[in-house]
Design an enzyme around this catalytic site. Structure first.
Site, PDB file in Angstrom:
ATOM      1  N   CYS A  72       0.807  -1.208   0.000  1.00  0.00           N
ATOM      2  CA  CYS A  72       0.000   0.000   0.000  1.00  0.00           C
ATOM      3  C   CYS A  72       0.846   1.267   0.000  1.00  0.00           C
ATOM      4  CB  CYS A  72      -0.965  -0.005   1.162  1.00  0.00           C
ATOM      5  SG  CYS A  72      -0.178  -0.089   2.768  1.00  0.00           S
ATOM      6  N   HIS A 126      -2.244   0.661   7.126  1.00  0.00           N
ATOM      7  CA  HIS A 126      -2.517   0.967   5.720  1.00  0.00           C
ATOM      8  C   HIS A 126      -2.080   2.400   5.431  1.00  0.00           C
ATOM      9  CE1 HIS A 126      -4.287   0.188   1.912  1.00  0.00           C
ATOM     10  NE2 HIS A 126      -5.267   1.089   2.024  1.00  0.00           N
ATOM     11  N   ASP A 132      -7.857   5.580  -2.698  1.00  0.00           N
ATOM     12  CA  ASP A 132      -6.987   4.493  -2.247  1.00  0.00           C
ATOM     13  C   ASP A 132      -6.511   3.708  -3.452  1.00  0.00           C
ATOM     14  OD1 ASP A 132      -5.623   2.518  -1.029  1.00  0.00           O
ATOM     15  OD2 ASP A 132      -7.272   1.869   0.287  1.00  0.00           O
TER      16      ASP A 132
END
Lengths: 314, 673, 303
Positions: free
Chosen positions: B423, B465, B480
């Site tokens: 991520c 994250h 995202d």
């Protein structure tokens, strides 16, 4: 003044009785010094818990306080239901000690680590388990002649945790007899065969006339047993004597004229003891009471009791 | 005066055990010299008790005391403070045992024991620790009971029984006090650094940093929603924003010349414009929830966007996140109301806007070129964002926890060469592309997802994250890029996503994810207990108390609390008194006695007063006198009663009792006839 | 137990108008206890004792106690004859099956003590030899209620050796008329026919112990005993020995009434005669009234 008022209040609230069962009316309870320390620790922990914002330390503090409250109940319970009964008594001479028995009776549950004492006297520890009875003998100093009532009995217990002291002041209806303090005197205040008898040395029984032997019966004085015959295998026999007229001594109060009352009794007491030691028969005459002639332990006891109770108004 | 050892032998075992038990945690956690010290004391004491050795004299005791103080100084460099204090008091506790002679010494020893118990709770706050301390308290109480029972015939075991019963009875009282005694603010501030280094988010992000967190199953925080929780894909727990990029690492930053005063609002003083703007826009649906954070040693907190709290000890930052006044060193609970719509009230001023667009002077030229290309093709910002997301989706990007290491122009290498990343790689490169294209953007770090357990969510370190936010149409919009590459990660959470993939690839990721179901269940259950413990016991502070008491008492006034406290304590004490003192009542009535009493009472209701000491025959006679017609029935009853009571031993069986009851009822009927 | 009824009827034919007292005396005998009769002279004490002896065909002796009596006069002596060098044993009157100790309070405490000890032990130690007394062995002692010059009141501890104390009292007018009209009582006693042999009596005594006393009944007896101890109006409560005696007497009473189990009423019937002489009232209270009052206050069945 305050003391008197307190006594008066106590007498009304907890009157004398032969048997006392401790209940909420009679039990007092207060924290001990250690109990206060314990609470202080709990308070310190409270502040610690607040300052560190630590709920568990607060919880510990609350648990300690809860334990204290529970301890009140348990300490109270340890005394509650205990039955005290006036037991026997052992007489003594003035200036010495007598003792009185207090019977502790536990009906259903045990009563542990009880401290018993007459007010102003040293304490004695005892425990009774459920369904048991236990006699505790407590010494009592005898300060004056006659039938003495003990002061209140203090029953105290700190069991189980020592944080609290539960106690009761019990007035048991029992008396301890104080015999007069023997006072030595050369002249025997007696009237018998020959007046103004001197103290007869032991063994003078031999001067009495020998009558015969008979078998030993329990209760016979051991000094009269025919030990020589026993040694020869003739069994246990008692020598019988003709009782000489001079053998029966009448100890008389009125022969001690001019002396103060207590001193007269003391002298009589001395002679009662002495004659008993010599195992000689005697009788005792006091104003208002007469003891028939006899000898032995029982006679001694009766004579002493008579002397102790002299002048008592019942 | 000769001092006699006043602690009865049957109590010594408990005392020794209490000392060992209360000191044990400190032996494990504390300085090394505690164990030898306690062993020395216990050994010496054991020899003294067997009359093999004398108690140490004053000089030896003083020397030991000085040695303990010196050792504490040596270990901690000071004598105050929780750690040093704990070591010192535990040492003193042991030494006191060496000079125990009289009852008074034993009392002092036990008082010290209470303090040692409290120090255990300074460092251990789990349910098991609490249970352990209760156990220690039972042992200390058992010692007290033994000390106060001078009878030499007493048995040691009964002390433990007495203590256990008493502590058990004290627990309800303690619970009442715990709930009702008002919590006050600390009188003076104590900082307790538990010193436990924790994994977690850091204030900067460089490649590989977040992926390291995913190996840890450690708990980050727990959340309990007042209503239903948002869908997993909406659970973005914002913790930090990174707005400065140096080419490899993203960092937190403030526009030049800004201080904390400009970016944080503590709730004190006049509200700044940006806060008022947010407030004004805070309408519409909201999430209300409670977060219980594990110690992180950092100041930032986690919440959904846009979080509002009562700002008590917390502050709201301009980048829409919560910050604690002090690092979170212990478990911290806070309530949040998140209003997504409030984001519309945000502003982006000149200096701040410049920061959100800033990039290093050079480097990552291919990425810059790509961004410039997009900018030319998509003048609209939103279209540009979509194009970027489409790029991630369509190009062969892979989501992996083990990306190949990259150096130099990290963004370029990732975007065009390796294309395997986690991520942080996606968030970092996406934000870079946006800024390069002239769209204000920033990286947000936090956690995403959370597994439900009972009525709350657990968020663990592997839920860590990173994502991006871009400034679109006057507000920050969450984007995202990871979701574009690995939608599973967002929908199902990392664990599920990895499991699916490992099934595909037959390539077990192992580590934190490959756990046995039973163990997992157990662990979940333990965590459930732990959560409620945190929430109801450890986290029961002023605010929670106020809430609970409001629910219980209606309004919280000092009088009401005092009355409730008094009432509850009296009630429970009364019940306990009944329980404790009840046994003094006579043995319970036996069946025949009950039967007799019933008849007697029934006759009493019919107006026949019987003497206290009436016997069965007396009762029969009295009935016959009053109701001659009932003579037969009365005799019937009396004969059977006497038969059962006096002719045989033991309580009669049920059938015979029923028979007697029948005769009693027959007698009562005969009275009426 | 027709034999017992018959025995009662026999004794009742010479001791007129006192059925309750006769039953108590019989119960005392069956319970294996000794009986103290406190009465003025001439109330029929001797007649009662003699009649009992006749009915059970017991070896009967009577001793009139005086102040110059020695223990040996009761227990007997083994005299040493210097000429033959032998001991010859002369058994005292205590070696009988029914001893009537008349005016026991005239003897000195030592003599009283010797008798009471023999009563308790049921044996006599003479000349170093322990001799058991005959079986059955009963003592019926009489004492004058009026404290006369030269009497030694039995101490409480000695009174405890008597299972029961009863008094016959003056006869009712019609009974007295009958008495005056009747013939010589002594003659009538001598004409009584034995109903039960001594061996039968021993069996009956053994049977008394088997009469059932249930837990509920024992509870009642215990409550009664406890009440005397807790009651401040008494100077001392009943001893456990008194309690055992009470139970035994109640069992005998139940047996006389043809029951093999004890009812509370049996306990109540024997209660005054078992308890009164062992209790002392304080502050001039009436022992009889106090003892009786306990029966009204102690619950028979625990409520």
């Amino acid at each position: 003044m305050v003391r008197d008022a307190w006594q008066c209040w106590l007498d009304r609230r907890l009157p004398r009785a032969r048997q006392v069962r401790l209940d909420q009316r009679r039990i007092f309870i207060l924290p001990t010094g250690y109990g206060y320390l314990y609470l202080l620790v709990a308070v310190l922990l409270f502040f610690g818990g607040i300052n560190y914002e630590n709920n568990l330390i607060l919880g510990l503090c609350f648990l300690m306080i809860g334990l204290f409250v529970v301890a009140i109940l348990h300490t109270y319970r340890n005394l509650s239901g205990l039955i005290l009964r006036a037991g026997g008594g052992r007489s003594g001479f003035v200036g010495g000690q007598g003792s009185l028995e207090v019977v502790l009776i536990a009906r259903r549950r045990g009563h542990r680590a009880l401290w018993l004492r007459w007010l102003d006297q040293p304490a004695q520890e005892a425990s009774v388990e459920g369904g048991e009875e236990l006699g505790v003998w407590l010494n009592l100093p005898l300060s004056r002649r006659g039938a003495l009532r003990p002061p209140r009995l203090r029953v105290e217990s700190r069991y189980p945790l020592g944080l609290l002291r539960a106690w009761s002041l019990v007035a048991l209806d029992q008396v301890c007899l104080a015999w007069p303090r023997p006072q030595e005197s050369r002249d025997c205040p007696a009237r018998g065969g020959d007046r103004e008898r001197r103290a007869a040395p032991t063994g003078q029984n031999g001067s009495e006339e020998f009558r015969g032997l008979r078998g030993y019966v329990p209760g016979d004085a051991l000094t009269q047993v025919d030990w020589k015959g026993f040694a020869r295998g003739r069994g246990l026999n008692v020598k019988l004597f003709e009782e000489p007229a001079s053998g029966r001594l009448w100890l008389r109060y009125d022969l001690l004229e001019g002396l103060p009352l207590e001193q007269r009794l003391s002298i009589l007491c001395y002679w009662v003891l002495r004659l008993s030691d010599e195992n000689r028969p005697f009788a005792l005459t006091l104003p208002g009471a007469t003891l028939a002639p006899a000898r032995g332990g029982e006679q001694r006891q009766r004579a002493l009791d008579l002397l102790a109770r002299h002048g008592e108004v019942d | 005066m000769a001092r006699i050892y006043q602690v009865p032998s049957h109590a010594r075992g408990w005392l020794t055990l209490a000392i060992i038990a209360t000191s044990l945690p400190q032996l494990v956690d504390g300085p090394w010299w505690q164990s030898p010290l306690l062993l020395l004391v216990l050994g010496w004491r054991a020899l003294v008790d067997r009359q093999r050795l004398l108690l140490p004299g004053r000089v030896v005791r003083l020397a030991l005391l000085l040695a303990t103080v010196a050792a504490t100084w040596q270990s901690f460099g000071r004598l105050h403070g929780p750690e040093a204090g704990t070591a010192l008091i535990t040492g003193l506790f042991a030494l006191k045992y060496l000079e125990l002679v009289g009852k008074r010494d034993a009392y002092v020893l036990i008082v010290l024991g209470y303090f040692v118990c409290a120090t255990i709770l300074l460092f251990h706050q789990g349910p098991l620790a609490a249970l352990y301390v209760v156990g220690c308290l039972v042992l200390l109480t058992a010692s007290l009971a033994g000390i106060n029972y001078g009878d030499t015939h007493a048995r040691g075991r009964q002390h433990l029984g007495v203590a256990a019963v008493m502590v058990l009875q004290a627990l309800p009282l303690a619970a009442i006090l715990f709930v009702l005694v008002p919590r006050v603010a600390p009188l003076w501030n104590m900082h307790l650094d538990s010193g436990q280094a924790r994994t977690g988010m850091s204030d900067s992000m460089s490649p590989g940093q977040v992926s390291r967190l995913t190996e840890s199953a450690e708990l980050a925080f727990r959340v309990q929603f007042d209503g239903p929780a948002p869908a997993p894909s909406q659970r973005y727990w914002r913790g930090l924003t990174y707005s400065y990029f140096d080419g490899t690492t993203w960092r937190q930053a403030r526009p030049p010349g800004w201080g904390e005063r400009d970016t944080l609002y503590h709730g004190r003083g006049p509200a700044p414009d940006w806060y008022r703007g947010l407030r004004a826009a805070a309408g519409g649906p909201a999430w209300e929830y409670r977060v219980i954070m594990e110690p992180s040693q950092q100041r930032w907190l986690y919440a959904l966007a846009v979080p509002f709290t009562d700002l008590d000890g917390l502050a709201l930052a301009r980048d829409l996140r919560l910050v604690a006044d002090a690092p979170v060193t212990g478990t911290l609970g806070y309530r949040v109301r998140s209003v997504p719509a409030a984001g519309a009230g945000a502003t982006l001023d000149g200096a701040e806007r410049a920061l959100m667009l800033s990039l290093p002077e050079q480097g990552n030229e291919r990425a810059r070129a790509l961004a410039a290309d997009w900018r030319r093709r998509y003048p609209n910002d939103r279209a540009l964002v979509n194009a970027a997301l489409g790029y991630f989706r369509e190009q062969p990007f892979f989501y992996t926890l083990e990306p190949p290491p990259v150096t130099g122009d990290t963004v370029d290498r990732f975007l065009f060469d390796t294309r395997r990343g986690f991520c942080e790689h996606y968030a970092s490169s996406f934000t870079f592309l946006m800024r390069a294209a002239g769209v204000p953007a920033r990286v947000v770090a936090g956690y995403q997802g959370g597994e439900p357990n009972g009525d709350y969510l657990q968020v663990r370190q592997y839920d860590a994250h990173a994502w991006s936010e871009v400034w679109l149409a006057g507000r920050w919009v969450r984007v995202d890029p990871t979701g574009a590459v690995a939608p599973d990660r967002i929908e199902l959470g990392l664990r599920q996503a990895m499991r699916n993939r490992s099934a595909d690839q037959a390539d077990g990721e192992g580590g934190a994810f490959g756990r046995l179901p039973v163990l997992f269940r157990l662990q979940q259950w333990a965590d459930y207990v732990d959560f409620n413990w945190q929430k109801w016991v450890l986290g029961y502070r002023q605010e929670e108390q106020r809430d609970l008491l409001e629910r219980l008492l209606g309004a919280v006034t000092p009088t009401r609390i005092a009355l409730a406290l008094l009432g509850a304590v009296l009630l429970v004490t009364g019940l306990l008194a009944l329980l404790v003192l009840n046994r003094r009542r006579d043995q319970p009535a036996r069946p025949l006695e009950r039967e007799f009493r019933r008849l007697r009472q029934a006759l009493g209701r019919r107006g026949l007063a019987l003497p206290e000491a009436v016997s069965a025959a007396g009762l029969e006679a009295a009935v016959a006198r009053r109701w001659p017609a009932a003579t037969g029935a009365a005799g019937h009853w009396r004969r059977y009663f006497e038969h059962l009571a006096y002719r045989r031993d033991g309580d009669p069986p049920r059938s015979e009792r029923l028979q007697l009851a029948r005769r009693r009822r027959a007698l009562m009927r005969a009275l009426r006839g | 137990m027709q034999a017992l009824d018959k025995a009662l009827a026999q004794v009742g034919s010479v001791v007129l108008g006192k059925p309750e007292q006769l039953k108590l005396a019989l119960a005392c005998l069956l319970a294996g206890g000794h009986l103290l009769i406190e009465d003025l002279p001439g109330m029929g004490k001797t007649t009662l004792a003699h009649a009992l002896a006749r009915v059970f065909r017991l070896d009967y002796r009577r001793v009139q106690f005086t102040s110059d009596m020695l223990p040996a006069d009761i227990l007997g002596v083994s005299l040493f004859d210097p000429e033959s060098g032998q001991f010859s044993l002369r058994e005292g009157p205590v070696f009988s099956q029914l001893l009537l100790a008349d005016e026991i309070n005239r003897a000195t405490p030592k003599t009283q003590g010797a008798l009471l000890e023999a009563m308790e032990e049921r044996q006599v130690t003479l000349d170093g030899l322990t001799r058991p007394l005959p079986s059955p062995f009963f003592v019926v002692a009489t004492q004058n209620p009026v404290t006369q010059a030269g009497t030694f009141v039995l101490p409480e501890s000695q009174l405890d050796r008597f299972l029961m104390r009863i008094s016959l009292g003056y006869p009712a007018p019609e009974v007295e008329l009958q008495l005056l009209a009747g013939g010589d009582l002594r003659e009538a006693v001598r004409e009584l026919r034995p109903v039960i042999e001594p061996a039968g009596l021993v069996k009956l005594v053994a049977h008394v112990g088997k009469v059932r006393a249930s837990r509920d009944l024992l509870d009642y007896v215990q409550r009664l005993l406890e009440a005397t101890r807790a009651d401040d109006r008494f100077s001392a409560g009943l001893s456990p020995r008194a309690g055992l005696g009470l139970l035994r007497a109640a069992r005998a009473w139940a047996l006389i009434h043809n029951r093999d189990y004890v009812l509370p009423e049996d306990v109540q019937a024997v209660w005054p005669s078992v308890a009164e002489h062992r209790l002392q009232a304080r502050q001039g209270g009436q022992v009889a009234a106090l003892t009786q009052s306990l029966l009204q206050t102690v619950p028979v069945v625990r409520a």
